[in-house]
Design a protein around this motif. Structure first.
Motif, mmCIF file in Angstrom:
data_model
loop_
_atom_site.group_PDB
_atom_site.id
_atom_site.type_symbol
_atom_site.label_atom_id
_atom_site.label_comp_id
_atom_site.label_asym_id
_atom_site.label_seq_id
_atom_site.Cartn_x
_atom_site.Cartn_y
_atom_site.Cartn_z
ATOM 1 N N ALA A 436 25.159 27.489 6.499
ATOM 2 C CA ALA A 436 25.032 26.716 5.346
ATOM 3 C C ALA A 436 25.364 27.066 4.390
ATOM 4 N N PHE A 437 25.574 28.855 3.976
ATOM 5 C CA PHE A 437 26.273 29.336 2.753
ATOM 6 C C PHE A 437 27.118 29.103 2.744
ATOM 7 N N THR A 438 27.702 29.080 3.379
ATOM 8 C CA THR A 438 29.631 29.365 3.204
ATOM 9 C C THR A 438 29.880 27.864 2.892
ATOM 10 N N ALA A 462 25.228 18.033 6.288
ATOM 11 C CA ALA A 462 24.675 17.627 5.696
ATOM 12 C C ALA A 462 23.975 17.324 7.268
ATOM 13 N N SER A 463 24.106 16.991 8.677
ATOM 14 C CA SER A 463 23.504 16.505 9.706
ATOM 15 C C SER A 463 23.280 18.332 9.712
ATOM 16 N N ALA A 464 24.311 19.289 10.458
ATOM 17 C CA ALA A 464 24.301 20.669 10.565
ATOM 18 C C ALA A 464 23.072 21.603 9.935
ATOM 19 N N ALA A 466 20.237 20.858 8.406
ATOM 20 C CA ALA A 466 18.672 19.438 9.067
ATOM 21 C C ALA A 466 18.435 20.566 10.702
ATOM 22 N N GLN A 467 19.403 21.122 11.127
ATOM 23 C CA GLN A 467 19.222 21.670 12.062
ATOM 24 C C GLN A 467 18.855 23.098 12.646
ATOM 25 N N SER A 468 17.842 23.258 13.120
ATOM 26 C CA SER A 468 17.607 24.273 13.659
ATOM 27 C C SER A 468 18.074 25.301 15.043
ATOM 28 N N GLY A 469 17.124 26.924 14.886
ATOM 29 C CA GLY A 469 17.330 26.964 17.168
ATOM 30 C C GLY A 469 19.168 26.489 17.098
ATOM 31 N N GLN A 470 19.390 26.860 18.474
ATOM 32 C CA GLN A 470 20.688 26.431 19.215
ATOM 33 C C GLN A 470 20.817 25.020 18.523
ATOM 34 N N ALA A 471 21.285 24.189 18.128
ATOM 35 C CA ALA A 471 21.070 22.638 17.857
ATOM 36 C C ALA A 471 22.526 23.297 16.461
ATOM 37 N N ARG A 472 21.506 24.167 15.284
ATOM 38 C CA ARG A 472 22.282 24.511 14.861
ATOM 39 C C ARG A 472 23.019 25.692 14.539
#
Length: 531
Positions: A436-438, A462-464, A466-472
């Motif tokens: 996210a910081f990149t 934007a979609s990424a 909002a995710q967490s864990g493996q989905a992120r």
């Protein structure tokens, strides 16, 4: 710190033959230093009794203000030494670990509760409580101090902070934020008596060392905090000095005038005075897609296909790197294991450029390759090698070596106008460990360090987020793959490795965070004896 000094042009003549010779022969031109400049005595970095840990930096920190500790030159002194955050990130595993907070939990999409450590005092004797944590968060994120951590880590968003008890704190976000604890690992905690009107020169924190003296232009001295709540560091005193030349820093290690030196160049490092380590830096060319011929994706992809990353790493970087296919290295959430550097294929690359020219793209228009002096070792030679390899496509490239202020004019929005097409040599470090910081800085259409993008890539980012864990992890890996396929704003060079100067008198194991926060409590005398 961002400079307002206007940039200046200093065009250089192309030195294609020299760059070709450097790559073709793989001959490294080393420099040597016989004397240590600016050393006024044999113990220049501090006493050699073993009671003072002597550290030599590349430059004097511009500030020791804790809310600016996401700046490398500040963080390397302040972070986890003078001040501490609530939570720390393990630089190897990426896991978040308790520090001034002992536990945390998300109770709603926008609400997080934190349990804080009791029995901690600041270096001035003031007890640490949730009121101090709330104050420090407010000061760094919600104030008008224009802290670097606010823009870089929080994107200028606001946080709600509520004190529930002396050891309990609630933090709320405007929108769901699955990585808030990671973001808070960049907020250094200071007592609520700290000024909110201006940034401080010598901060007070809860860390293992306190600032004793800062003699501008000469040195910074820290003394051990004997009331520290955690592990007692081995050295009673630490003294920082700074020398801009790598050869001088290396000589100080060799001569016994320093115990640790940041960022040695490969030409100055030996097996006796240094240790290599993977850092979080990635070098790349950012191609400004707003201007022809770089506004044509065929030209951008062709440049990526003609650059010989392995030759650059082996010949110019002294093997200190790995050819890159994305802006983040292994260990950062979102790093894609499936992306590999484009194979060197000059024939196919030239076909792409010819096809663009046939469609009217002005491929002979001059492209300015902007690089910064001192950006990394052998940066000028690297620019020459890139110039030579791009010339193999028939592209007209001139090199512009710049100082830091001028480079920032090209790096950050608002970008300069009427300068033609620009290929900017960048070095990006993701010290936070999350893509996210990149992506927020370098890939969004309107990112502070992005020249262009697409609405679809913005949607994916934007979609990424909002995710967490493996989905992120998977979502951000897809973002990097899509960038390479549909945007190609970057030609990646290498995930870099650093060289830390290290005397045989001390023990320290560097990690990917060492360049941003050199944790003094992890350094011990080689003889194993504390002081």
């Amino acid at each position: 710190m961002l400079s307002s000094v206007p940039h200046a042009w200093h065009p250089e003549r192309p030195r294609i033959r020299r760059a070709f010779a450097v790559l073709a022969s793989a001959a490294l031109l080393f420099t040597s230093a016989c004397t240590v400049a600016n050393s006024d005595a044999a113990g220049d970095a501090g006493d050699a009794s073993g009671r003072t840990l002597r550290v030599v930096l590349e430059q004097e920190p511009p500030t020791l203000e804790p809310c600016e500790s996401s700046l490398t030159s500040t963080g390397v002194v302040v972070r986890s030494n003078v001040t501490e955050p609530l939570i720390e990130r393990d630089p190897t595993s990426g896991a978040l670990r308790p520090l001034l907070a002992t536990a945390w939990r998300q109770t709603s999409p926008t609400t997080w509760n934190f349990d804080l450590r009791s029995g901690v005092t600041f270096q001035n004797g003031q007890p640490f409580t949730a009121k101090d944590a709330a104050f420090a968060i407010d000061r760094a994120v919600n104030s008008d101090l224009s802290c670097n951590v606010d823009g870089y880590v929080f994107g200028d968003s606001r946080l709600g902070v509520q004190v529930n008890s002396a050891t309990a704190l609630t933090v709320t976000t405007e929108k769901p934020d699955p990585i808030l604890p990671l973001r808070l690992s960049f907020v250094e905690i200071v007592p609520r008596t700290t000024s909110t009107e201006k940034k401080v020169r010598q901060p007070v924190g809860t860390g293992p060392y306190a600032i004793s003296h800062w003699q501008t232009g000469v040195s910074i001295t820290l003394t051990r905090n004997d009331t520290y709540w955690g592990h007692r560091p081995a050295f009673p005193k630490v003294r920082y000095v700074w020398r801009s030349e790598s050869s001088v820093r290396a000589a100080m290690i060799t001569k016994g005038e320093a115990d640790i030196s940041t960022a040695l160049g490969p030409e100055d490092a030996t097996g006796e005075n240094s240790v290599a380590y993977p850092n979080n830096e990635t070098t790349a060319l950012r191609l400004d897609g707003r201007e022809a011929p770089l506004d044509d994706i065929r030209v951008r992809k062709a440049i990526g296909m003609v650059i010989d990353r392995r030759a650059i790493v082996d010949t110019l970087f002294g093997g200190l790197g790995d050819p890159a296919a994305q802006l983040v290295p292994k260990g950062v959430v979102g790093f894609s294991k499936t992306l590999t550097p484009a194979p060197v294929d000059p024939k196919a690359a030239r076909e792409l450029v010819r096809a663009a020219a046939a469609d009217g793209v002005p491929v002979k228009r001059q492209i300015t390759l902007v690089a910064r002096n001192g950006q990394f070792p052998r940066v000028a030679e690297t620019a020459e090698a890139l110039q030579y390899q791009m010339a193999r496509l028939g592209l007209n490239v001139k090199i512009q070596m710049s100082d830091t202020a001028a480079h920032l004019q090209y790096q950050l929005r608002p970008l300069p106008t009427n300068v033609g097409p620009v290929a900017l040599l960048i070095m990006h470090g993701n010290q936070a460990g999350d893509a996210a910081f990149t992506t927020s800085q370098y890939l969004l259409s309107d990112g502070p360090q992005s020249t262009f993008g697409t609405a679809e890539l913005d949607r994916r980012i934007a979609s990424a987020n909002a995710q967490s864990g493996q989905a992120r992890q998977e979502a951000f890996a897809d973002v990097f793959a899509d960038q390479n396929k549909t945007v190609a704003q970057y030609v990646y060079l290498a995930h870099m490795r650093g060289l830390l100067g290290l005397s045989s008198s001390v023990r320290y194991r560097p990690n990917s965070a060492t360049g941003d926060e050199l944790r003094l409590a992890e350094v011990s005398p080689a003889d194993g004896k504390g002081h």
